[in-house]
Write an enzyme that holds these catalytic residues in place. Sequence first.
Site, PDB file in Angstrom:
ATOM      1  N   TYR A 143       0.841  -1.205   0.000  1.00 24.26           N
ATOM      2  CA  TYR A 143       0.000   0.000   0.000  1.00 24.26           C
ATOM      3  C   TYR A 143       0.877   1.257   0.000  1.00 24.26           C
ATOM      4  CZ  TYR A 143      -3.726   3.239   1.447  1.00 24.26           C
ATOM      5  OH  TYR A 143      -4.621   4.284   1.525  1.00 24.26           O
ATOM      6  N   ASP A 144       1.806   1.318   0.977  1.00 26.67           N
ATOM      7  CA  ASP A 144       2.620   2.538   1.142  1.00 26.67           C
ATOM      8  C   ASP A 144       3.472   2.795  -0.098  1.00 26.67           C
ATOM      9  OD1 ASP A 144       1.626   1.839   3.623  1.00 26.67           O
ATOM     10  OD2 ASP A 144       3.505   2.098   4.705  1.00 26.67           O
ATOM     11  N   GLU A 145       4.202   1.767  -0.514  1.00 26.81           N
ATOM     12  CA  GLU A 145       5.095   1.948  -1.677  1.00 26.81           C
ATOM     13  C   GLU A 145       4.277   2.089  -2.956  1.00 26.81           C
ATOM     14  OE1 GLU A 145       7.966   2.806  -1.147  1.00 26.81           O
ATOM     15  OE2 GLU A 145       9.112   1.500   0.184  1.00 26.81           O
ATOM     16  N   GLY A 146       3.136   1.400  -3.018  1.00 26.81           N
ATOM     17  CA  GLY A 146       2.250   1.544  -4.184  1.00 26.81           C
ATOM     18  C   GLY A 146       1.834   2.993  -4.359  1.00 26.81           C
ATOM     19  N   VAL A 185      -9.959   1.054  12.285  1.00 21.64           N
ATOM     20  CA  VAL A 185     -10.191   1.119  13.726  1.00 21.64           C
ATOM     21  C   VAL A 185     -11.555   1.720  14.097  1.00 21.64           C
ATOM     22  CG1 VAL A 185      -8.968   3.344  14.092  1.00 21.64           C
ATOM     23  CG2 VAL A 185      -9.079   1.641  15.924  1.00 21.64           C
ATOM     24  N   PHE A 189     -14.217  -0.453  16.261  1.00 23.02           N
ATOM     25  CA  PHE A 189     -14.576  -0.046  17.624  1.00 23.02           C
ATOM     26  C   PHE A 189     -16.079   0.239  17.743  1.00 23.02           C
ATOM     27  CE2 PHE A 189     -10.193   1.636  19.289  1.00 23.02           C
ATOM     28  CZ  PHE A 189      -9.676   0.351  19.163  1.00 23.02           C
ATOM     29  N   GLY A 203      -1.516  -3.663  20.463  1.00 22.79           N
ATOM     30  CA  GLY A 203      -0.467  -2.996  21.245  1.00 22.79           C
ATOM     31  C   GLY A 203      -1.068  -2.395  22.503  1.00 22.79           C
ATOM     32  N   ASP A 204      -0.392  -1.316  23.023  1.00 24.20           N
ATOM     33  CA  ASP A 204      -0.849  -0.739  24.298  1.00 24.20           C
ATOM     34  C   ASP A 204      -1.879   0.372  24.106  1.00 24.20           C
ATOM     35  OD1 ASP A 204       0.679   1.293  23.281  1.00 24.20           O
ATOM     36  OD2 ASP A 204       2.236   1.225  24.825  1.00 24.20           O
ATOM     37  N   ARG A 275       0.775   9.869  14.264  1.00 30.56           N
ATOM     38  CA  ARG A 275       0.408  10.443  12.968  1.00 30.56           C
ATOM     39  C   ARG A 275      -0.471  11.665  13.172  1.00 30.56           C
ATOM     40  NH1 ARG A 275      -2.463   6.410   9.379  1.00 30.56           N
ATOM     41  NH2 ARG A 275      -0.421   5.519   8.984  1.00 30.56           N
TER      42      ARG A 275
HETATM   43  P1  NAD Z   1     -12.514   1.809  -0.001  1.00 26.81           P
HETATM   44  O1  NAD Z   1     -11.811   0.517   0.078  1.00 26.81           O
HETATM   45  O2  NAD Z   1     -13.850   1.950   0.647  1.00 26.81           O
HETATM   46  O3  NAD Z   1     -12.668   2.274  -1.515  1.00 26.81           O
HETATM   47  C1  NAD Z   1     -11.797   1.896  -2.550  1.00 26.81           C
HETATM   48  C2  NAD Z   1     -12.622   1.551  -3.767  1.00 26.81           C
HETATM   49  O4  NAD Z   1     -11.754   1.175  -4.855  1.00 26.81           O
HETATM   50  C3  NAD Z   1     -13.547   0.357  -3.526  1.00 26.81           C
HETATM   51  O5  NAD Z   1     -14.849   0.651  -3.997  1.00 26.81           O
HETATM   52  C4  NAD Z   1     -12.892  -0.765  -4.322  1.00 26.81           C
HETATM   53  O6  NAD Z   1     -13.825  -1.749  -4.747  1.00 26.81           O
HETATM   54  C5  NAD Z   1     -12.263  -0.003  -5.466  1.00 26.81           C
HETATM   55  N1  NAD Z   1     -11.133  -0.711  -6.084  1.00 26.81           N
HETATM   56  C6  NAD Z   1     -10.084  -1.300  -5.472  1.00 26.81           C
HETATM   57  N2  NAD Z   1      -9.249  -1.850  -6.367  1.00 26.81           N
HETATM   58  C7  NAD Z   1      -9.768  -1.572  -7.594  1.00 26.81           C
HETATM   59  C8  NAD Z   1      -9.375  -1.897  -8.923  1.00 26.81           C
HETATM   60  N3  NAD Z   1      -8.271  -2.610  -9.173  1.00 26.81           N
HETATM   61  N4  NAD Z   1     -10.152  -1.479  -9.946  1.00 26.81           N
HETATM   62  C9  NAD Z   1     -11.307  -0.785  -9.704  1.00 26.81           C
HETATM   63  N5  NAD Z   1     -11.734  -0.462  -8.476  1.00 26.81           N
HETATM   64  C10 NAD Z   1     -10.968  -0.854  -7.416  1.00 26.81           C
HETATM   65  O7  NAD Z   1     -11.505   2.905   0.592  1.00 26.81           O
HETATM   66  P2  NAD Z   1     -11.690   4.472   0.862  1.00 26.81           P
HETATM   67  O8  NAD Z   1     -11.491   4.705   2.299  1.00 26.81           O
HETATM   68  O9  NAD Z   1     -12.919   4.959   0.228  1.00 26.81           O
HETATM   69  O10 NAD Z   1     -10.419   5.050   0.102  1.00 26.81           O
HETATM   70  C11 NAD Z   1     -10.519   5.661  -1.163  1.00 26.81           C
HETATM   71  C12 NAD Z   1      -9.181   6.226  -1.570  1.00 26.81           C
HETATM   72  O11 NAD Z   1      -8.715   7.181  -0.604  1.00 26.81           O
HETATM   73  C13 NAD Z   1      -8.070   5.175  -1.700  1.00 26.81           C
HETATM   74  O12 NAD Z   1      -7.247   5.524  -2.799  1.00 26.81           O
HETATM   75  C14 NAD Z   1      -7.283   5.343  -0.415  1.00 26.81           C
HETATM   76  O13 NAD Z   1      -5.945   4.963  -0.579  1.00 26.81           O
HETATM   77  C15 NAD Z   1      -7.422   6.831  -0.153  1.00 26.81           C
HETATM   78  N6  NAD Z   1      -7.267   7.127   1.273  1.00 26.81           N
HETATM   79  C16 NAD Z   1      -8.289   6.859   2.141  1.00 26.81           C
HETATM   80  C17 NAD Z   1      -8.093   7.125   3.494  1.00 26.81           C
HETATM   81  C18 NAD Z   1      -9.182   6.868   4.500  1.00 26.81           C
HETATM   82  O14 NAD Z   1      -8.941   7.012   5.693  1.00 26.81           O
HETATM   83  N7  NAD Z   1     -10.392   6.518   4.103  1.00 26.81           N
HETATM   84  C19 NAD Z   1      -6.865   7.639   3.955  1.00 26.81           C
HETATM   85  C20 NAD Z   1      -5.862   7.861   3.034  1.00 26.81           C
HETATM   86  C21 NAD Z   1      -6.073   7.626   1.687  1.00 26.81           C
HETATM   87  N1  UDP Z   2      -6.300  -0.689  15.520  1.00 19.88           N
HETATM   88  C1  UDP Z   2      -6.731  -1.301  16.685  1.00 19.88           C
HETATM   89  N2  UDP Z   2      -7.807  -2.135  16.624  1.00 19.88           N
HETATM   90  C2  UDP Z   2      -8.473  -2.385  15.465  1.00 19.88           C
HETATM   91  C3  UDP Z   2      -8.026  -1.776  14.275  1.00 19.88           C
HETATM   92  C4  UDP Z   2      -6.927  -0.936  14.340  1.00 19.88           C
HETATM   93  O1  UDP Z   2      -6.140  -1.106  17.750  1.00 19.88           O
HETATM   94  O2  UDP Z   2      -9.452  -3.147  15.510  1.00 19.88           O
HETATM   95  C5  UDP Z   2      -5.172   0.255  15.578  1.00 19.88           C
HETATM   96  C6  UDP Z   2      -4.067  -0.049  14.586  1.00 19.88           C
HETATM   97  O3  UDP Z   2      -3.130  -0.951  15.160  1.00 19.88           O
HETATM   98  C7  UDP Z   2      -3.504   1.327  14.313  1.00 19.88           C
HETATM   99  C8  UDP Z   2      -4.706   2.249  14.440  1.00 19.88           C
HETATM  100  O4  UDP Z   2      -5.670   1.528  15.200  1.00 19.88           O
HETATM  101  O5  UDP Z   2      -2.563   1.672  15.304  1.00 19.88           O
HETATM  102  C9  UDP Z   2      -5.307   2.640  13.102  1.00 19.88           C
HETATM  103  O6  UDP Z   2      -5.531   1.466  12.358  1.00 19.88           O
HETATM  104  P1  UDP Z   2      -6.343   1.427  10.998  1.00 19.88           P
HETATM  105  O7  UDP Z   2      -6.336   0.024  10.527  1.00 19.88           O
HETATM  106  O8  UDP Z   2      -7.641   2.104  11.166  1.00 19.88           O
HETATM  107  O9  UDP Z   2      -5.526   2.353   9.986  1.00 19.88           O
HETATM  108  P2  UDP Z   2      -3.969   2.694   9.757  1.00 19.88           P
HETATM  109  O10 UDP Z   2      -3.872   4.121  10.139  1.00 19.88           O
HETATM  110  O11 UDP Z   2      -3.107   1.833  10.616  1.00 19.88           O
HETATM  111  O12 UDP Z   2      -3.779   2.436   8.313  1.00 19.88           O
END
Ligand code: NAD
Ligand code: UDP
Length: 314
Positions: A143-146, A185, A189, A203-204, A275
């Site tokens: 995810y991160d590197e992607g 999370v 929750f 974790g804690d 973060r």
């Molecule tokens: P989500 O998983 O609900 O939505 C992602 C959508 O992309 C889904 O509908 C999934 O079916 C579709 N998808 C995945 N792979 C696909 C593919 N190969 N071809 C076509 N569709 C595909 O996640 P989200 O929270 O709505 O996130 C949306 C975007 O925002 C993502 O790019 C995510 O990285 C970014 N983002 C979200 C958050 C967050 O906290 N929600 C934080 C940082 C970045």
């Molecule tokens: N986390 C948790 N319980 C859960 C899901 C997540 O304690 O059921 C923690 C996780 O270890 C991280 C934070 O909550 O420290 C946020 O996790 P999330 O999966 O929501 O997103 P992230 O920011 O890690 O991508």
Amino acid sequence: MRTLVTGGAGFLGSHLCERLLNDGHEVICLDNFFSGRRANVRHLIGNSNFEIVRHDIVEPILLEVDRIYHLACPASPVHYQYNPVKTIKTSVMGSINMLGLAKRVHARILLTSTSEVYGDPEQHPQTESYWGHVNPIGVRSCYDEGKRVAECLMMDYHRQNNVDVKIVRIFNTYGPRMAISDGRVVSNFCVAALKGEKLPIYGDGQQTRSFAFVSDIIDAIMRMMDSEEGFTGPVNIGNPDEFTILDLAKLAMEFAGAAADIEFLPPRPDDPIRRRPDIALARRVLGWEPRTKLREGLKITMDHFRRELGLAGR
Ligand code: NAD
Ligand code: UDP
């Protein structure tokens, strides 16, 4: 304006499609329904400006559009680690396909990147100039590197082919339409607290996140798309109010009003410790800052999960 939203049936994408339609756009929602759901956009079906295309962005597609909001990518660690090779293909090959489309039809394209490009940050809060601290070979790397490669592709298509690009780095976002099984999370929750089950803390619980409510984030994404030509970002968008995961668990139990408890589980590998976004750039360039406090947004989100679980009215 004809607008493509990749990942439009997901959590953020469905809210974005709705807002764009309200603003009079023609919207094509493209999704492979891996982590998104038809139910998220069911209420939009029937609107003559709305179209759904089932497609996987790893494969090229030909469309005529003016703007592309490129969101497609699983965002929950549970989802993106399920098939990590597919996750990185989605970010890399999918972004190449969407950038190729943008280049061909001269569309503006916005990438929803992530705070995960900062990895487990050594700078706090994180500014856009920080290059990050990412494990390139860990379980979160797909995810991160992607996303880091996707940002690189955006900037190279911009420099090499003059594609009009915009990058936002979104920090943890929550709100209605998160699925019960989302795995992040806030949903975990809320669901556990409402069911009177133990809230799982990895974790804690002293690790921190800064949680933004979905409507604030959609607002920022749309402002970025409308920002001046040539301004590429990246721009951090998120809520700078920082909470420990233990704080969040206590708040969820308070709002659920059911007898629940906490269960401490082993920490997750490469879990970032702290973060928080520095949003000075978003304030300055987009004239944006989040309005919704966690207590307010969490109540709305809890009501959403109450309805999803069939507990509304109790
Ligand atoms: P989500 O998983 O609900 O939505 C992602 C959508 O992309 C889904 O509908 C999934 O079916 C579709 N998808 C995945 N792979 C696909 C593919 N190969 N071809 C076509 N569709 C595909 O996640 P989200 O929270 O709505 O996130 C949306 C975007 O925002 C993502 O790019 C995510 O990285 C970014 N983002 C979200 C958050 C967050 O906290 N929600 C934080 C940082 C970045
Ligand atoms: N986390 C948790 N319980 C859960 C899901 C997540 O304690 O059921 C923690 C996780 O270890 C991280 C934070 O909550 O420290 C946020 O996790 P999330 O999966 O929501 O997103 P992230 O920011 O890690 O991508």
